[in-house]
Enzyme design. Structure first.
Site, short mmCIF file in Angstrom:
data_model
loop_
_atom_site.label_atom_id
_atom_site.label_comp_id
_atom_site.label_asym_id
_atom_site.label_seq_id
_atom_site.Cartn_x
_atom_site.Cartn_y
_atom_site.Cartn_z
N LYS A 177 -14.33 0.86 14.91
CA LYS A 177 -13.03 0.18 15.01
C LYS A 177 -12.55 0.13 16.46
CE LYS A 177 -10.89 0.46 11.27
NZ LYS A 177 -10.21 0.96 10.11
N PRO A 216 -2.91 -11.83 10.42
CA PRO A 216 -3.27 -11.62 11.83
C PRO A 216 -3.52 -10.14 12.09
CG PRO A 216 -0.91 -12.06 11.58
CD PRO A 216 -1.53 -12.29 10.24
N ASP A 217 -4.52 -9.81 12.93
CA ASP A 217 -4.73 -8.41 13.31
C ASP A 217 -3.89 -8.15 14.55
OD1 ASP A 217 -5.69 -5.97 14.41
OD2 ASP A 217 -7.44 -6.15 13.09
N ASN A 244 0.86 -1.19 0.00
CA ASN A 244 0.00 0.00 0.00
C ASN A 244 0.89 1.24 0.00
OD1 ASN A 244 0.51 0.83 2.85
ND2 ASN A 244 -0.38 -1.19 3.24
N ASP A 249 -4.18 -6.29 4.96
CA ASP A 249 -5.22 -7.14 5.54
C ASP A 249 -5.10 -8.58 5.04
OD1 ASP A 249 -6.55 -5.18 7.11
OD2 ASP A 249 -7.23 -4.26 5.24
N ALA A 282 1.20 1.30 11.74
CA ALA A 282 1.46 0.63 10.46
C ALA A 282 0.18 0.40 9.67
CB ALA A 282 2.14 -0.71 10.72
N LYS A 293 -11.71 -3.48 17.82
CA LYS A 293 -10.32 -3.86 18.07
C LYS A 293 -10.01 -3.96 19.56
CE LYS A 293 -8.66 -3.00 13.70
NZ LYS A 293 -7.64 -3.62 12.89
N LYS A 327 9.24 -17.13 -10.06
CA LYS A 327 8.49 -16.05 -10.71
C LYS A 327 7.36 -16.63 -11.57
CE LYS A 327 8.96 -12.19 -13.80
NZ LYS A 327 9.74 -11.56 -14.84
O1 C5P Z 1 -8.68 -2.71 10.35
P1 C5P Z 1 -7.77 -1.58 9.97
O2 C5P Z 1 -6.61 -2.02 9.11
O3 C5P Z 1 -8.44 -0.38 9.41
O4 C5P Z 1 -7.17 -1.10 11.37
C1 C5P Z 1 -6.19 -0.16 11.47
C2 C5P Z 1 -5.46 -0.31 12.78
O5 C5P Z 1 -5.21 -1.67 13.09
C3 C5P Z 1 -4.06 0.32 12.72
O6 C5P Z 1 -3.72 0.73 14.02
C4 C5P Z 1 -3.20 -0.84 12.25
O7 C5P Z 1 -1.84 -0.68 12.61
C5 C5P Z 1 -3.84 -2.00 12.97
N1 C5P Z 1 -3.77 -3.27 12.25
C6 C5P Z 1 -3.00 -4.30 12.75
N2 C5P Z 1 -2.96 -5.51 12.11
C7 C5P Z 1 -3.67 -5.71 10.97
C8 C5P Z 1 -4.48 -4.67 10.45
C9 C5P Z 1 -4.49 -3.45 11.11
O8 C5P Z 1 -2.35 -4.09 13.78
N3 C5P Z 1 -3.63 -6.88 10.36
#
Ligand code: C5P
Length: 402
Positions: A344, A311-312, A216, A284, A280, A348, A294
């Site tokens: 969020k 992983p979130d 991104n 996703d 960061a 979260k 390749k």
């Molecule tokens: O769900 P989204 O990506 O919009 O959430 C943004 C927040 O979650 C940011 O603080 C980002 O660093 C964190 N995040 C994370 N791991 C992910 C996706 C987002 O820590 N896989």
């Protein structure tokens, strides 16, 4: 307490005129300033201008005997809390890096153990020349803070990096450098002394095959600015950075990662922390099975990418037994910014969400307008340079954990 005293070395370049405005800002901030003007600098502005603005005698030559008895070059640097070289020409940077002392300015710079902040300004090709880049790397390795020049149109008619940053931005660097813990006077404590702060920054790269990846537009600038501000306030900062082109802020411990899973592992290894700020832009999704070789164009069916969820990291940290006392997430949105940020925050399980509208050029840009969304409500800040957003955010965080 005595106000900070700055020794300002003005080098030879058209940007020397901006040093005049800088003197005004230094004095407005309650600091005192004395100037050394190089021969080159004196081709652009006069000692009289600097003397009038600084209300202090201006020094130009090493061979001024009166001054070597009453105010020697050692004394010049010793009375200063910070030496600022502005503009720092390619020639001055080269001499500083090589330890050459052939003028008052270079002799002061060699004879000092006072912190030095160099603010380069020069033609884009001079700045990009391998010799200048080598000198800048050498100086940074020697502990000199070298500010990156701005991008833009230059007096010589060319375009690119090499412009002197605006005096307000240089003033911000001066304040940040003076606040560094290593530069503190004994007995002074900083608002985040003893606090461990964990920060993620930048994008992640998720490989498709050995040469391609999903990414991104995140530049990492906002996260790095937050790390710098936190370190300047005395925190022990662990910065986990995705692939970015930024230098490590002074005093910050940095771990470089590429993928979201590597970032998650680095965050886990950096725990425990008192405060975590997840800036960061983590991807996703990753490809479920990155190809070992390749992927070739076959001329037939197009390749299909199968995605898997990453992983979130933020949500995982909120559930972790080692959850930091203050957990801050970021939210980059292109519409309904505040509503999405509120959702969020709940989803979260973090304490604050710093939300920004990235429909413009925020991602990769230098400015940011943010809303701080907490259980108590929303605080919206106007558009500010990312380093100012960082400083305000860290001040708010320091108040919250006090
Ligand atoms: O769900 P989204 O990506 O919009 O959430 C943004 C927040 O979650 C940011 O603080 C980002 O660093 C964190 N995040 C994370 N791991 C992910 C996706 C987002 O820590 N896989």
């Amino acid at each position: 307490m005595k106000p900070p005293h700055i020794l300002l070395i003005v080098g030879g370049g058209i940007a020397a005129y901006k040093a005049c405005e800088l003197i005004r800002l230094i004095r407005k901030a309650g600091m005192t300033v004395r100037c050394v003007l190089t021969d080159g600098g004196a081709q652009f502005i006069t000692p009289m201008t600097l003397a009038a603005l600084s209300e202090n005698e201006v020094f130009t030559t090493l061979w001024d005997l009166k001054n070597e008895t009453e105010m020697g070059h050692i004394q010049l640097s010793r009375e200063a809390d910070l030496i600022v070289v502005c503009p720092a020409t390619a020639d001055l940077l080269a001499k500083m890096a090589a330890g050459i002392s052939d003028s008052l300015a270079t002799t002061v710079l060699l004879a000092t153990d006072t912190p030095v902040l160099a603010v380069p300004a020069m033609n884009v090709r001079m700045w990009q020349h391998a010799a200048t880049q080598r000198n800048v790397a050498q100086l940074r390795g020697d502990g000199v803070t070298v500010v990156d020049p701005d991008d833009g149109a230059m007096a010589c008619g060319e375009y690119g990096p090499g412009r002197l940053p605006e005096p307000v931005a240089i003033m911000g660097e001066i304040e940040a450098t003076l606040a560094l813990p290593s530069r503190m006077h004994p007995g002074q404590t900083l608002p985040l002394s003893g606090k461990r702060v964990l920060i993620t920054a930048g994008p992640t790269h998720e490989p498709i095959d050995p040469v391609r990846f999903i990414a991104n537009r995140s530049s990492g600038r906002q996260g790095f600015a937050i790390a710098e501000a936190a370190a300047a306030m005395g925190a022990d900062v662990q910065l986990i950075a995705g692939p970015v082109h930024l230098s490590t802020p002074p005093g910050v411990k940095r771990t470089d990662v590429e993928t979201a899973r590597e970032m998650a592992a680095a965050v886990d290894a950096a725990l425990p922390a008192d405060i975590a700020i997840m800036v960061a832009a983590v991807a996703d999704w990753r490809t479920a099975d990155a190809a070992d070789q390749k992927i070739k164009k076959t001329g037939g069916a197009l390749p299909v990418l199968h995605l898997a969820e990453n992983p979130d990291i933020l949500a995982g940290l909120a559930r972790d037994a080692r959850r930091p006392a203050l957990l801050v997430g970021f939210a980059a949105e292109t519409e309904n910014v505040i509503d999405h940020a509120r959702a969020k925050l709940a989803r979260k399980g973090c304490d604050w969400i710093v939300a920004n509208d990235v429909s413009g050029d925020v991602m990769g840009g230098t400015e940011n307008a943010v809303h701080i969304v907490t259980a108590q409500g929303v605080e919206s800040w106007s558009n500010l340079p990312k380093d100012q957003v960082a400083r305000r955010l860290m001040e708010k965080i320091a108040d919250a954990v006090r």
